[in-house]
Design an enzyme around this catalytic site. Structure first.
Site, PDB file in Angstrom:
ATOM      1  N   GLY A  12       5.675  32.893  17.902  1.00 43.70           N
ATOM      2  CA  GLY A  12       5.647  34.342  18.151  1.00 43.70           C
ATOM      3  C   GLY A  12       4.820  35.031  17.078  1.00 43.70           C
ATOM      4  N   GLY A  17       6.568  38.259  13.568  1.00 45.12           N
ATOM      5  CA  GLY A  17       6.011  36.954  13.188  1.00 45.12           C
ATOM      6  C   GLY A  17       4.770  37.076  12.307  1.00 45.12           C
ATOM      7  N   THR A  97      15.362  43.933  26.722  1.00 47.24           N
ATOM      8  CA  THR A  97      16.525  44.081  27.599  1.00 47.24           C
ATOM      9  C   THR A  97      16.205  43.447  28.954  1.00 47.24           C
ATOM     10  OG1 THR A  97      16.981  46.163  26.492  1.00 47.24           O
ATOM     11  CG2 THR A  97      18.082  45.814  28.595  1.00 47.24           C
ATOM     12  N   PHE A 168      14.810  42.661   8.894  1.00 50.35           N
ATOM     13  CA  PHE A 168      15.183  44.082   8.800  1.00 50.35           C
ATOM     14  C   PHE A 168      13.988  44.992   8.546  1.00 50.35           C
ATOM     15  CE2 PHE A 168      19.051  41.743   7.686  1.00 50.35           C
ATOM     16  CZ  PHE A 168      19.962  42.338   8.533  1.00 50.35           C
ATOM     17  N   LEU A 169      12.764  44.463   8.646  1.00 42.90           N
ATOM     18  CA  LEU A 169      11.607  45.324   8.362  1.00 42.90           C
ATOM     19  C   LEU A 169      11.521  46.451   9.380  1.00 42.90           C
ATOM     20  CD1 LEU A 169       9.055  44.886  10.563  1.00 42.90           C
ATOM     21  CD2 LEU A 169       8.867  42.733   9.387  1.00 42.90           C
ATOM     22  N   LYS A 222      22.932  42.085  12.218  1.00 41.89           N
ATOM     23  CA  LYS A 222      21.635  42.647  12.609  1.00 41.89           C
ATOM     24  C   LYS A 222      21.829  43.715  13.691  1.00 41.89           C
ATOM     25  CE  LYS A 222      17.449  43.490  13.388  1.00 41.89           C
ATOM     26  NZ  LYS A 222      16.608  44.258  12.513  1.00 41.89           N
ATOM     27  N   LEU A 229      21.952  52.668  12.111  1.00 42.04           N
ATOM     28  CA  LEU A 229      20.751  53.488  11.834  1.00 42.04           C
ATOM     29  C   LEU A 229      20.481  54.435  12.997  1.00 42.04           C
ATOM     30  CD1 LEU A 229      18.496  50.684  10.276  1.00 42.04           C
ATOM     31  CD2 LEU A 229      19.351  52.716   9.081  1.00 42.04           C
ATOM     32  N   CYS A 278      13.407  48.305  19.343  1.00 35.77           N
ATOM     33  CA  CYS A 278      14.669  47.646  19.001  1.00 35.77           C
ATOM     34  C   CYS A 278      15.940  48.483  19.091  1.00 35.77           C
ATOM     35  CB  CYS A 278      14.556  47.042  17.619  1.00 35.77           C
ATOM     36  SG  CYS A 278      13.345  45.705  17.626  1.00 35.77           S
ATOM     37  N   PHE A 340       5.519  55.485  18.235  1.00 39.15           N
ATOM     38  CA  PHE A 340       6.928  55.913  18.145  1.00 39.15           C
ATOM     39  C   PHE A 340       7.292  56.440  16.762  1.00 39.15           C
ATOM     40  CE2 PHE A 340       9.482  52.706  15.841  1.00 39.15           C
ATOM     41  CZ  PHE A 340       8.580  51.655  15.731  1.00 39.15           C
TER      42      PHE A 340
HETATM   43  P1  NAD Z   1       6.438  41.056  19.886  1.00 39.68           P
HETATM   44  O1  NAD Z   1       6.537  41.243  21.342  1.00 39.68           O
HETATM   45  O2  NAD Z   1       5.524  41.889  19.076  1.00 39.68           O
HETATM   46  O3  NAD Z   1       6.064  39.519  19.584  1.00 39.68           O
HETATM   47  C1  NAD Z   1       6.679  38.421  20.205  1.00 39.68           C
HETATM   48  C2  NAD Z   1       5.607  37.374  20.499  1.00 39.68           C
HETATM   49  O4  NAD Z   1       6.230  36.160  20.956  1.00 39.68           O
HETATM   50  C3  NAD Z   1       4.639  37.788  21.611  1.00 39.68           C
HETATM   51  O5  NAD Z   1       3.320  37.815  21.092  1.00 39.68           O
HETATM   52  C4  NAD Z   1       4.795  36.704  22.684  1.00 39.68           C
HETATM   53  O6  NAD Z   1       3.592  36.358  23.336  1.00 39.68           O
HETATM   54  C5  NAD Z   1       5.327  35.528  21.861  1.00 39.68           C
HETATM   55  N1  NAD Z   1       6.032  34.516  22.649  1.00 39.68           N
HETATM   56  C6  NAD Z   1       7.005  34.693  23.560  1.00 39.68           C
HETATM   57  N2  NAD Z   1       7.425  33.482  24.034  1.00 39.68           N
HETATM   58  C7  NAD Z   1       6.692  32.538  23.400  1.00 39.68           C
HETATM   59  C8  NAD Z   1       6.664  31.103  23.456  1.00 39.68           C
HETATM   60  N3  NAD Z   1       7.504  30.407  24.243  1.00 39.68           N
HETATM   61  N4  NAD Z   1       5.787  30.448  22.674  1.00 39.68           N
HETATM   62  C9  NAD Z   1       4.936  31.126  21.867  1.00 39.68           C
HETATM   63  N5  NAD Z   1       4.922  32.486  21.756  1.00 39.68           N
HETATM   64  C10 NAD Z   1       5.794  33.180  22.519  1.00 39.68           C
HETATM   65  O7  NAD Z   1       7.927  41.180  19.334  1.00 39.68           O
HETATM   66  P2  NAD Z   1       8.365  41.643  17.857  1.00 39.68           P
HETATM   67  O8  NAD Z   1       8.342  43.105  17.758  1.00 39.68           O
HETATM   68  O9  NAD Z   1       7.638  40.814  16.851  1.00 39.68           O
HETATM   69  O10 NAD Z   1       9.904  41.219  17.881  1.00 39.68           O
HETATM   70  C11 NAD Z   1      10.296  39.856  17.828  1.00 39.68           C
HETATM   71  C12 NAD Z   1      11.784  39.796  17.570  1.00 39.68           C
HETATM   72  O11 NAD Z   1      12.074  40.358  16.284  1.00 39.68           O
HETATM   73  C13 NAD Z   1      12.655  40.578  18.565  1.00 39.68           C
HETATM   74  O12 NAD Z   1      13.847  39.866  18.766  1.00 39.68           O
HETATM   75  C14 NAD Z   1      12.937  41.876  17.842  1.00 39.68           C
HETATM   76  O13 NAD Z   1      14.162  42.450  18.252  1.00 39.68           O
HETATM   77  C15 NAD Z   1      13.034  41.421  16.408  1.00 39.68           C
HETATM   78  N6  NAD Z   1      12.689  42.442  15.399  1.00 39.68           N
HETATM   79  C16 NAD Z   1      11.613  43.254  15.590  1.00 39.68           C
HETATM   80  C17 NAD Z   1      11.264  44.183  14.603  1.00 39.68           C
HETATM   81  C18 NAD Z   1      10.093  45.100  14.776  1.00 39.68           C
HETATM   82  O14 NAD Z   1       9.926  45.977  13.930  1.00 39.68           O
HETATM   83  N7  NAD Z   1       9.280  44.978  15.787  1.00 39.68           N
HETATM   84  C19 NAD Z   1      12.004  44.243  13.418  1.00 39.68           C
HETATM   85  C20 NAD Z   1      13.084  43.381  13.248  1.00 39.68           C
HETATM   86  C21 NAD Z   1      13.412  42.479  14.248  1.00 39.68           C
HETATM   87  C1  UGA Z   2      14.164  49.739  12.867  1.00 39.20           C
HETATM   88  C2  UGA Z   2      15.010  49.509  11.613  1.00 39.20           C
HETATM   89  O1  UGA Z   2      14.775  50.578  10.688  1.00 39.20           O
HETATM   90  C3  UGA Z   2      14.651  48.190  10.955  1.00 39.20           C
HETATM   91  O2  UGA Z   2      15.512  47.936   9.853  1.00 39.20           O
HETATM   92  C4  UGA Z   2      14.810  47.069  11.979  1.00 39.20           C
HETATM   93  O3  UGA Z   2      14.432  45.825  11.421  1.00 39.20           O
HETATM   94  C5  UGA Z   2      13.948  47.363  13.181  1.00 39.20           C
HETATM   95  O4  UGA Z   2      14.334  48.643  13.747  1.00 39.20           O
HETATM   96  C6  UGA Z   2      14.124  46.360  14.280  1.00 39.20           C
HETATM   97  O5  UGA Z   2      15.115  45.680  14.365  1.00 39.20           O
HETATM   98  O6  UGA Z   2      13.190  46.365  15.092  1.00 39.20           O
HETATM   99  P1  UGA Z   2      11.703  50.593  13.361  1.00 39.20           P
HETATM  100  O7  UGA Z   2      12.234  50.798  14.732  1.00 39.20           O
HETATM  101  O8  UGA Z   2      10.454  49.819  13.198  1.00 39.20           O
HETATM  102  O9  UGA Z   2      12.812  49.848  12.463  1.00 39.20           O
HETATM  103  O10 UGA Z   2      11.466  52.001  12.635  1.00 39.20           O
HETATM  104  P2  UGA Z   2      12.478  53.111  12.049  1.00 39.20           P
HETATM  105  O11 UGA Z   2      11.899  53.630  10.805  1.00 39.20           O
HETATM  106  O12 UGA Z   2      13.853  52.630  11.988  1.00 39.20           O
HETATM  107  O13 UGA Z   2      12.363  54.260  13.148  1.00 39.20           O
HETATM  108  C7  UGA Z   2      12.948  54.119  14.430  1.00 39.20           C
HETATM  109  C8  UGA Z   2      12.846  55.436  15.163  1.00 39.20           C
HETATM  110  O14 UGA Z   2      13.707  56.403  14.577  1.00 39.20           O
HETATM  111  C9  UGA Z   2      11.457  56.072  15.135  1.00 39.20           C
HETATM  112  O15 UGA Z   2      11.165  56.616  16.400  1.00 39.20           O
HETATM  113  C10 UGA Z   2      11.562  57.149  14.074  1.00 39.20           C
HETATM  114  O16 UGA Z   2      10.666  58.196  14.265  1.00 39.20           O
HETATM  115  C11 UGA Z   2      12.998  57.586  14.272  1.00 39.20           C
HETATM  116  N1  UGA Z   2      13.561  58.214  13.057  1.00 39.20           N
HETATM  117  C12 UGA Z   2      13.730  57.478  11.933  1.00 39.20           C
HETATM  118  C13 UGA Z   2      13.927  59.553  13.088  1.00 39.20           C
HETATM  119  O17 UGA Z   2      13.788  60.239  14.121  1.00 39.20           O
HETATM  120  N2  UGA Z   2      14.460  60.109  11.961  1.00 39.20           N
HETATM  121  C14 UGA Z   2      14.649  59.395  10.814  1.00 39.20           C
HETATM  122  O18 UGA Z   2      15.150  59.973   9.825  1.00 39.20           O
HETATM  123  C15 UGA Z   2      14.264  58.041  10.809  1.00 39.20           C
END
Ligand code: NAD
Ligand code: UGA
Length: 464
Positions: A12, A17, A97, A168-169, A222, A229, A278, A340
């Protein structure tokens, strides 16, 4: 069992990733890291020599990629080969979802996790640590273990150690979050495997910040962190509406409550509702889990956080229509910001999508400017939803290339994303370009209200 980690494979190459592996590569030059993805276009972009074409925009990312790519960090579509040589495999695939079947609209769709676990089972060699980096429902590690163990038939007798290590980024600050995390959470039942993973992070993270728990606590923490939040944002947004009708000011209220150490001053900015891939999906999953375990009241409690969020977005659209004399037909509205949040090109679940669609449905012709979101992305987000409805009844949308361009002849400007560029707008010159009477709807409290007003623009601010 002793683990000597020389090669990592991350399945991923998305928002998690890519940046996470880039930081590990930078901090652990002795480890070879291969990030694999089935999406060829994405991998090609990760390998693009023009670093502005990376598929993820994050401040500080391209600098790290420049230093590590081709040295100990590699992006490829060769899933099989890279799984087979890895000592540690991170599963970092998407978990959206479910859209159909049992749990549709609430449960997480685990088909990508299952597919990647099956690939690991099939191709890995030797003892392998499998790390859940994706956000997963509690007890998913059990399913992953079962899939992995199913490969034990025949010749293959390698052992797997499943560990939960949620990320948690936050987008927009991913690199600084990864370099200086509040904590690293590692859940598992094998001490040596946990130590091996902790050893990687301890290259740059204070060991006191590395928490060890059981698998289920880690998976649930998580979901709970994201739910808490998101709940804070729904709480402050609910109070923003009360401020608007009582004469209180949401910034003053946030300041006053945030100085209480027990509440804290972070994450109290009222806005157009939370977006991102998320928060909503993770709370929906929490709700699904609660219902599954017959905890109806708990499910209903968390469901409200999402309801308030949708309500806040609708509320903004309604206010815009109301202020513009109850009709948007043939009016031009400039939209500032489509991602967003600021500092990311990600538009998943962006409040801008719903607000724009509402305005288009009301007959407005909207012009959208975002410093980092591509016109293709905006088109995917808006057209895919609009085609399901009769387009003739609606207004239209187009891309604007600057703040000034979207303001020309506009009846209103809506600030949806808090990009820095929108904090310093020259309202004097913008006012000249707009059709009068004109409005600015500030959904982020970043507009210089005094200056806009003094140039004849009506200003609506969230929570004021
Ligand atoms: P994303 O959609 O940006 O990336 C996921 C990637 O996985 C895609 O590029 C997809 O093509 C690839 N993929 C799917 N199945 C595959 C397979 N079988 N082999 C190889 N590649 C494959 O998703 P993301 O935002 O990086 O999120 C990934 C996970 O991390 C989710 O569970 C999300 O909830 C979690 N997460 C996301 C964030 C965030 O800020 N985006 C932060 C914390 C946790
Ligand atoms: C959020 C969490 O902050 C991360 O810790 C987590 O890892 C991540 O989800 C995940 O699991 O994907 P992210 O969604 O990237 O991160 O960004 P946030 O800064 O949390 O903002 C989320 C949304 O809330 C945004 O639309 C932002 O504009 C809004 N927000 C945030 C507000 O409206 N007010 C605030 O004070 C903070």
């Amino acid at each position: 069992m002793e683990f000597n980690i020389k090669k990592i494979c991350c399945i991923g190459a998305g928002y998690v990733g890519g940046p996470t592996m880039a930081v590990i590569a930078e901090k652990c030059p002795e480890i070879e890291i291969n990030v694999v993805d089935i999406n060829k276009e994405k991998i090609d972009n990760w390998n693009n020599s023009d670093l502005t074409k990376l598929p993820v925009f994050e401040p500080g990312l391209k600098e790290i990629i420049k230093r590590t790519r081709g040295i100990n960090l590699f992006f490829s579509t060769e899933v099989e080969k890279n799984i087979s040589k890895a000592d540690v495999i991170f599963l970092s695939v998407n978990t959206p979802t479910k859209t159909s079947g049992i749990g549709a609209g609430k449960a997480l769709d685990l088909k990508w996790i299952e597919a990647s676990a099956r690939q690991v089972a099939k191709f890995s060699k030797g003892n392998t640590i499998v790390v859940e980096k994706s956000t997963l429902p509690v007890k998913t590690a059990e399913s992953i273990k079962k899939i992995l163990e199913s490969s034990h038939y025949g010749e293959n007798k390698n052992e797997f150690f499943v560990i939960s290590n949620p990320e948690f980024l936050a987008e927009g600050s991913a690199i600084s979050d990864l370099l200086n995390p509040d904590r690293i959470l590692i859940g598992g039942d094998n001490e040596e495997a946990i130590d091996a993973l902790a050893g990687i992070y301890s290259k740059w993270v204070n060991p006191k910040k590395i928490i060890r728990t059981n698998l289920w606590s880690s998976e649930l923490s998580k979901l709970t962190a994201n739910a808490f939040l998101a709940q804070r944002i729904s709480s402050i947004n609910s109070i923003s509406a009360l401020c608007e009708v009582t004469g209180a000011n949401i910034r003053e209220v946030a300041l006053a409550i945030g100085m209480d150490k027990r509440i804290g001053d972070k994450f109290l900015n009222s806005g157009p509702g939370f977006g991102g891939s998320c928060f909503q999906k993770d709370i929906l999953n929490l709700v699904y889990l609660c219902n599954f375990y017959n905890l109806k009241e708990v499910a209903e409690y968390w469901e409200k956080v999402i309801q308030i969020n949708s309500w806040q977005q609708k509320r903004i659209s309604k206010i815009i229509v109301e202020k513009l004399f109850g009709t948007l037909t043939n009016k031009k509205i400039g939209i500032l910001g489509f991602s967003f949040k600021a500092n990311t090109n990600d538009t998943r679940e962006s409040p801008a999508i719903k607000i724009c669609l509402d305005l288009i449905e009301e007959g407005a012709n909207i012009s959208i400017y975002d410093p980092k979101v591509s016109s293709n992305q905006i088109s995917n987000d808006l057209d895919s939803i609009m085609t399901n409805k009769s387009k003739d009844k609606f207004g239209s949308w187009q891309i604007g290339l600057s703040v000034s361009q979207v303001s020309q002849n506009a009846d209103a400007i809506v600030v949806i994303t808090e990009w820095d560029e929108f904090r310093n707008i020259n309202w004097k010159s913008i006012a000249i370009e707009m059709r009068k009477p004109c409005w600015v709807f500030d959904c982020r409290n970043i507009v210089d209200k005094k200056e806009a007003k003094s140039n004849g623009i009506n200003v609506w601010e969230i929570g004021c």
